[in-house]
Design an enzyme around this catalytic site. Structure first.
Site, PDB file in Angstrom:
ATOM      1  N   GLU D  59       0.016  -1.342   2.710  1.00 22.92           N
ATOM      2  CA  GLU D  59      -0.614  -2.628   2.767  1.00 22.92           C
ATOM      3  C   GLU D  59      -1.091  -3.177   4.211  1.00 22.92           C
ATOM      4  O   GLU D  59      -2.239  -3.641   4.135  1.00 22.92           O
ATOM      5  CB  GLU D  59       0.292  -3.619   1.987  1.00 22.92           C
ATOM      6  N   HIS D 128      10.107  -9.517  -6.160  1.00 20.96           N
ATOM      7  CA  HIS D 128       8.934  -9.316  -7.190  1.00 20.96           C
ATOM      8  C   HIS D 128       8.448 -10.625  -7.605  1.00 20.96           C
ATOM      9  O   HIS D 128       7.761 -11.150  -8.569  1.00 20.96           O
ATOM     10  CB  HIS D 128       9.169  -8.490  -8.339  1.00 20.96           C
TER      11      HIS D 128
HETATM   12  C1  LIG Z   1       4.540  -2.056  -0.865  1.00 24.56           C
HETATM   13  C2  LIG Z   1       4.389  -1.799  -2.296  1.00 24.56           C
HETATM   14  N1  LIG Z   1       3.317  -1.573  -2.590  1.00 24.56           N
HETATM   15  C3  LIG Z   1       2.726  -1.013  -3.900  1.00 24.56           C
HETATM   16  C4  LIG Z   1       3.979  -0.899  -4.875  1.00 24.56           C
HETATM   17  C5  LIG Z   1       3.598  -0.862  -6.410  1.00 24.56           C
HETATM   18  N2  LIG Z   1       4.301   0.553  -6.600  1.00 24.56           N
HETATM   19  C6  LIG Z   1       5.368   0.553  -7.108  1.00 24.56           C
HETATM   20  S1  LIG Z   1       5.997   2.226  -7.371  1.00 24.56           S
HETATM   21  C7  LIG Z   1       4.465   2.677  -6.531  1.00 24.56           C
HETATM   22  C8  LIG Z   1       4.292   4.334  -6.480  1.00 24.56           C
HETATM   23  C9  LIG Z   1       4.990   4.883  -5.673  1.00 24.56           C
HETATM   24  O1  LIG Z   1       4.828   6.423  -5.485  1.00 24.56           O
HETATM   25  P1  LIG Z   1       5.661   7.357  -5.193  1.00 24.56           P
HETATM   26  O2  LIG Z   1       6.302   6.868  -3.743  1.00 24.56           O
HETATM   27  O3  LIG Z   1       5.084   8.647  -4.926  1.00 24.56           O
HETATM   28  O4  LIG Z   1       6.944   7.380  -5.929  1.00 24.56           O
HETATM   29  P2  LIG Z   1       7.052   7.716  -7.578  1.00 24.56           P
HETATM   30  O5  LIG Z   1       6.658   6.519  -8.597  1.00 24.56           O
HETATM   31  O6  LIG Z   1       5.789   8.598  -7.745  1.00 24.56           O
HETATM   32  O7  LIG Z   1       8.335   8.246  -7.744  1.00 24.56           O
HETATM   33  C10 LIG Z   1       3.664   1.691  -6.312  1.00 24.56           C
HETATM   34  C11 LIG Z   1       2.373   1.697  -5.732  1.00 24.56           C
HETATM   35  C12 LIG Z   1       5.333  -1.539  -4.496  1.00 24.56           C
HETATM   36  N3  LIG Z   1       6.380  -1.373  -5.282  1.00 24.56           N
HETATM   37  N4  LIG Z   1       5.325  -1.741  -3.044  1.00 24.56           N
END
Ligand SMILES: Cc1ncc(C[n+]2csc(CCOP(=O)(O)OP(=O)(O)O)c2C)c(N)n1
Ligand SMILES: Cc1ncc(C[n+]2csc(CCOP(=O)(O)OP(=O)(O)O)c2C)c(N)n1
Ligand SMILES: [Mg+2]
Ligand SMILES: [Mg+2]
Lengths: 348, 325, 348, 325
Positions: D59, D128
């Site tokens: 971000e 959230h």
């Molecule tokens: C700061 C932030 N940006 C975006 C999100 C939205 N979001 C939630 S989970 C996620 C993906 C996370 O990917 P990863 O770290 O690879 O974990 P996975 O879900 O694959 O286990 C995103 C973009 C968030 N929760 N927090």
């Protein structure tokens, strides 16, 4: 043993055969399989319950990642700490969490682990060193560094494991956490759950270098890539990293590679994905892999015994659902203002 | 009682608390050699590098490490060198430190202090001059304080360190040389108790930090003109001592809220709305407020001085508030 | 040529002999030396003027880093962009900034480059692609990535250089900027001015791996360490990196190593430092190095010519001081509310 | 006029502006395949991967890239998926985007839009659910808006994209399905012009975003009880249309400010203080405010519903404000 799909092998060049660590006891193996099964059953039920409207909010499943959480936490004491992600159920169970209190929490009940105030995204159990799930990617990373800092200042010998996803490694705090832990030689292990996806964004879309363990070089620490579908490999690698950290050797970055099997959150239909990917990924199912291993590759277990362990896990989750549904209560309205401040101080 | 300055009072508080409690530690950019404002001088020698740590320039990372340390048994003090930069680590403060206890059902402790110099002056321009305390007053789970006398800053830092909640501790960056009486020995200054710095009958000035100093000098000058001001130094903003504020207004019937933060969105509006709710009928005139102009702080000394309330503008605002009397 | 102190050689294993790039013209060399001298004279005066109370606020000197700013910007067009740090005077001059407007700015005058509103820490000249100094370590890094993004979207062929210090590489946004630029293959060059210090904190106290160029590995891009006291080496390396970026080759991380000669900010007495360090560092003085090189190692310049260039630079700075002191005006009070919003819209 | 929903209105605004102006581009987590709320669906196919970019989860980095892009010729739209996380990139917004023009003496443009879903509901808990618009109203250099009808959200997003200043564009995350009339063809909705949603004579309700929807339903019910409310939807908070607000109060003599953000530190206090300054004498009763309880939002549905103002609590607050009548 069932065969792992070729496409998965291509995605995961780290895929390795299961091989129990030398001297691992039947009890230990039982615990591993039981906990993995518990996570599988818990999160399979969570999906169903969410679809049925019994559980709400945002919930993310740990199905497919069981080998990582369990393989890692088997090396930890109750006095060690883990920090978590948005995908915290598996971490909590792996660290020894109580599924009844967890399920009650997802039902929003007062008997829940968080008194109904946290839900899935904030599932926590500080008493056993599980420092809480967080719904903000990256925010939990420095929490683990802080736990390792406590260990360093108090010299109490505990270690911390920072669980995070591949997508999370692009957050600034990941970098800062890695660098801080390395500069201060803290007993903190960084464990990347690399499922190659962040919601709908592929790893290679958000990072040019997809071999994430290589990032360790920039911090002067060791980086290791392993098969995240292989619980014994996770166990052995983390055993090494945990012992190193406990002996003053500082942080390690462990990249556990696997493939996300289910959707990003429990109701994700994955329309953006090739359906064959999911089908193929199931062939490497870590729970099935360990299960088959136990009765075919060791002479410690019969198939019945193994089935019984799985059945016990299922029963435990059913019991938790019954408990949450029928034995728990809604949080009283006056609990709204408690727990904001210590000693229930209320500042209006 | 010894006369010491604000900086020394902070330093003493840190030293005493670190001596008493081995779980207290401090970290931030350059704190080991004493910090950019000299507040941590000598602590490294006394308490060693494990408890007095210069950090990499990683505000979110080391603030977050403070959160994790507080959750697991330490009482960390994190220094953010200029409060403008709390914008970099506010996720850790707002979404983690402030909410963890609640989200986790009360099962975690968060004895974290964020020390941060704030306030304007000296031509350090728009990125080194802000007063963003209103942001944190908006966040349940935090405590927010702004002590301005050496006595208060020492006692309140001790209180903050011993508090099991995250505390935003705003030091005024032009106050480090301010002198005042500080007793020997241990004492604390509680949160949520305002100090009536001057008693008066015509109007209540509700203020804090450096503006409390200016308000007192304005009040002294106004006294010469026959205007009697009661000056309340809030000291802590969350909790905020409305009892003292309302008792004073009951006496004076008028109120002026003064802060150095920009007027729009500063806590002045909040305080006025709360005063109205608690005692509209006590008011003989519209409650008034004075804050910085709604302008990013300019470098030029002349422009800069137009932005921030001072003795003269406080006097003016008081007179305006009394104009119908 | 004067000899470089042994201690500096030990600190900087990258120290290399000066050697002009093949085919470099006398004009180019003159420009290099003139701009380096201009920075040297400008920032030497700034220190004096600050001590004398004519300039205020926080000001940080670029003395000692001249080779980096000038060696880099010699490769840039006016339509290319640079982002800066708290140490922005040198970057602005290297990019072609007007020292009169700059000095007026430091005096807080309305004729200043920023109308007296920015001062040293925000010195800027957008018209020539200098995207502004910033007083917050790290905050300017993604600015360069954004400029490179503009180039990519508009396909206008411009490149961006992100200047930052060694201390700055520990900020989360550094990591995010590197990763973003690499993932999107943007024409952005990251240039680390590694003077081994961040205020009073030594590089090896804040980073375990002090060979910062190695961090490039984690992003899948090229990392190069060079002698930051050697303007020709900076020039050649940046020429390579800029051309690569312009031709679609994506980002490069260039770590220019040198030693901070003066204090962190203009009034820093450096009591925390071994005084010998400063004395030794002066032996590698990049301005003296290029100066001596020009009349001893090329046959293009006489010593008088070189002295004249230096004198011209001095005169230019003196002129700027005179201008700021005597020909400029204080910003009018009503300029307070202009420039907050576009078209001087005022929102009270 | 076509009836479309809020999401579609946003999508149309983006499509139309991107068609008109090749410098408009959008980036954020997962925006290429359509975004988590589906707002950017179809844009990738139409405008290609250079102008519709899924970002790494960074971000501060991609918001800062937006700042740099805006300074150099693009009109970037940055999506922060939940407004709670603006805490991660607020340095870039507050210290760079908002201040650059001023710090640089007016010599840079900053046509940046930060789109961010805010508001509570659905058990997504404390990280959230926040509404932090008050933070940004405190920062000169920014514009802040909160449109809630499909008509407004489309016209105001177009306005925001064309504006040369950084705009905080808060979408309500429970509004994406709201339907309303939207005309064919290009139009914009200006900042700083409130909409009088219902006319009335007893009290003015000043509100915005989802609370404007609730206030209207509350006002309808109150009308049945013989209470006549004027409902003002501010639409933009910075600038804020005090002319319309004061004109209404001149008529009704009473005012209730309602927002979904937590009461303490929300913009309600600021609005009340400003109303007092502009027209204390117009008021027949103390100006009142209603906001969320000062509590980190709990997961449990029952507790959650106690926190946020709703039709019933708005009706109650109106009656209280009229109780002396
Ligand atoms: C700061 C932030 N940006 C975006 C999100 C939205 N979001 C939630 S989970 C996620 C993906 C996370 O990917 P990863 O770290 O690879 O974990 P996975 O879900 O694959 O286990 C995103 C973009 C968030 N929760 N927090
Ligand atoms: C976010 C932030 N943290 C801390 C500071 C205080 N500070 C100003 S300059 C500086 C050191 C920067 O070191 P480096 O990046 O190596 O640049 P150098 O000064 O050595 O050129 C620090 C810590 C700051 N300005 N911003
Ligand atoms: Mg992932
Ligand atoms: Mg440095």
């Amino acid at each position: 043993m069932k065969k792992i799909a070729e496409s998965v092998k291509q995605m995961l060049p780290t895929l390795t055969p299961l091989e129990a660590p030398e001297g691992m006891t039947k009890e230990e193996m039982t615990e591993i399989f039981y906990k993995m099964s518990l996570i599988r059953e818990f999160d399979s039920s969570v999906k169903d319950l969410w679809m049925a409207g019994e559980i709400y909010g945002l919930a993310h499943s740990y199905v497919g990642a069981e080998a990582i959480g369990v393989g890692a936490c088997m090396n930890l004491e109750k006095t060690d700490f883990i920090s978590s992600t948005h995908r915290g159920h598996g971490h909590t169970i792996a660290k020894g969490g109580d599924v009844k209190a967890m399920m009650a929490e997802l039902y929003g009940k007062y008997e829940g682990s968080n008194k109904g105030k946290g839900g899935s995204m904030h599932i926590a159990d500080i008493g056993i060193g599980m420092l809480g799930a967080t719904g903000i990617v990256g925010s939990g990373m420095p929490t683990a560094v802080g736990a390792a800092l406590t260990s360093d200042v108090l010299d109490n010998g505990s270690v911390a494991v920072c669980f995070h996803g591949d997508g999370g490694t692009n957050q600034g705090v990941w970098h800062e956490s890695m660098n801080l832990a390395a500069a201060w030689n803290l007993p903190c292990i960084f464990l990347t759950e690399n499922n190659h996806l962040a919601i709908k964004t592929k790893l290679n879309e958000s990072s040019k270098e997809t071999e994430l363990y290589k990032r360790a070089i920039g911090y002067g620490i060791e980086g290791i890539a392993i098969d995240g579908f292989n619980v014994f490999e996770v166990y052995k690698t983390m055993k090494y990293a945990v012992e190193k950290a406990r002996n003053g050797g500082g942080p390690t970055l462990v990249e556990a590679r696997f493939v996300r099997i289910l959707g990003h959150f429990v109701a994700d239909d994955q329309k953006y994905r090739d359906p064959q990917e999911e089908i193929d990924a199931w062939t490497a199912d870590p729970v099935r892999r360990i299960k088959e291993y136990l009765y075919t590759r060791t002479d410690m277990f019969t198939q019945e015994e193994v089935d019984q362990i799985a059945a016990d896990a299922r029963a435990k989750v059913d019991e938790a659902i019954e408990y949450a549904r029928h034995e728990c209560t809604e949080p009283p309205a006056d609990s709204l203002y408690t727990d904001i401040y210590a000693n229930n101080e209320v500042i209006l | 009682m010894a006369i010491i300055n604000y900086r020394q009072a902070l330093n003493d508080a840190l030293r005493e608390e670190m001596t008493e409690d081995p779980t207290v530690m401090i970290m931030g950019c350059d704190v080991a050699p004493g910090g950019s404002f000299g507040v941590t001088l000598g602590l490294l020698d006394e308490f060693g590098p494990k408890r007095v740590r210069s950090t990499p320039i990683s505000e979110p990372g080391f603030t977050g490490a403070g959160v994790g340390a507080a959750a697991t048994g330490l009482r960390p003090i994190v220094e953010i060198l200029y409060s403008d930069w709390i914008t970099m680590c506010s996720d850790q403060i707002v979404n983690m430190a402030a909410k963890m206890r609640y989200m986790f059902g009360g099962k975690v402790n968060m004895p974290l202090v964020i020390r941060s110099p704030f306030g304007a002056g000296g031509g350090v321009a728009a990125q080194h001059s802000q007063s963003l305390e209103a942001w944190f007053n908006h966040i349940p789970g935090l405590k927010v304080c702004t002590p301005i006398t050496p006595y208060d800053v020492k006692g309140m830092l001790k209180e903050a360190i011993r508090d099991n909640n995250p505390v935003m501790f705003f030091e005024h960056k032009r106050a480090y040389q301010l002198k005042g009486e500080v007793p020997e020995g241990d004492y604390t200054v509680p949160f949520g108790k305002a100090a009536v710095r001057m008693e008066g009958t015509d109007i209540t000035i509700v203020t804090y930090s450096m503006m409390a100093v200016y308000a007192q000098s304005a009040a002294k000058k106004l006294a010469e003109e026959g205007i009697s001001c009661e000056v309340i130094d809030l000291r802590s903003l969350l909790p905020l001592d409305y009892d003292t504020v309302m008792a004073s207004i009951a006496k004076t019937g008028r109120v002026l809220v003064v802060h150095e933060a920009m007027l729009r969105g500063g806590i002045g509006g909040d305080i006025i709305a709360e005063i109205i709710e608690r005692g509209f009928d006590l008011l003989d005139a519209p409650p008034a407020r004075l804050g910085a102009l709604n302008v990013p702080l300019p470098y030029n000394a002349g422009l800069e001085s137009l932005c921030i309330p001072n003795e003269a503008t406080i006097m003016e605002a008081v007179k305006k508030a009394l104009s119908d009397k």
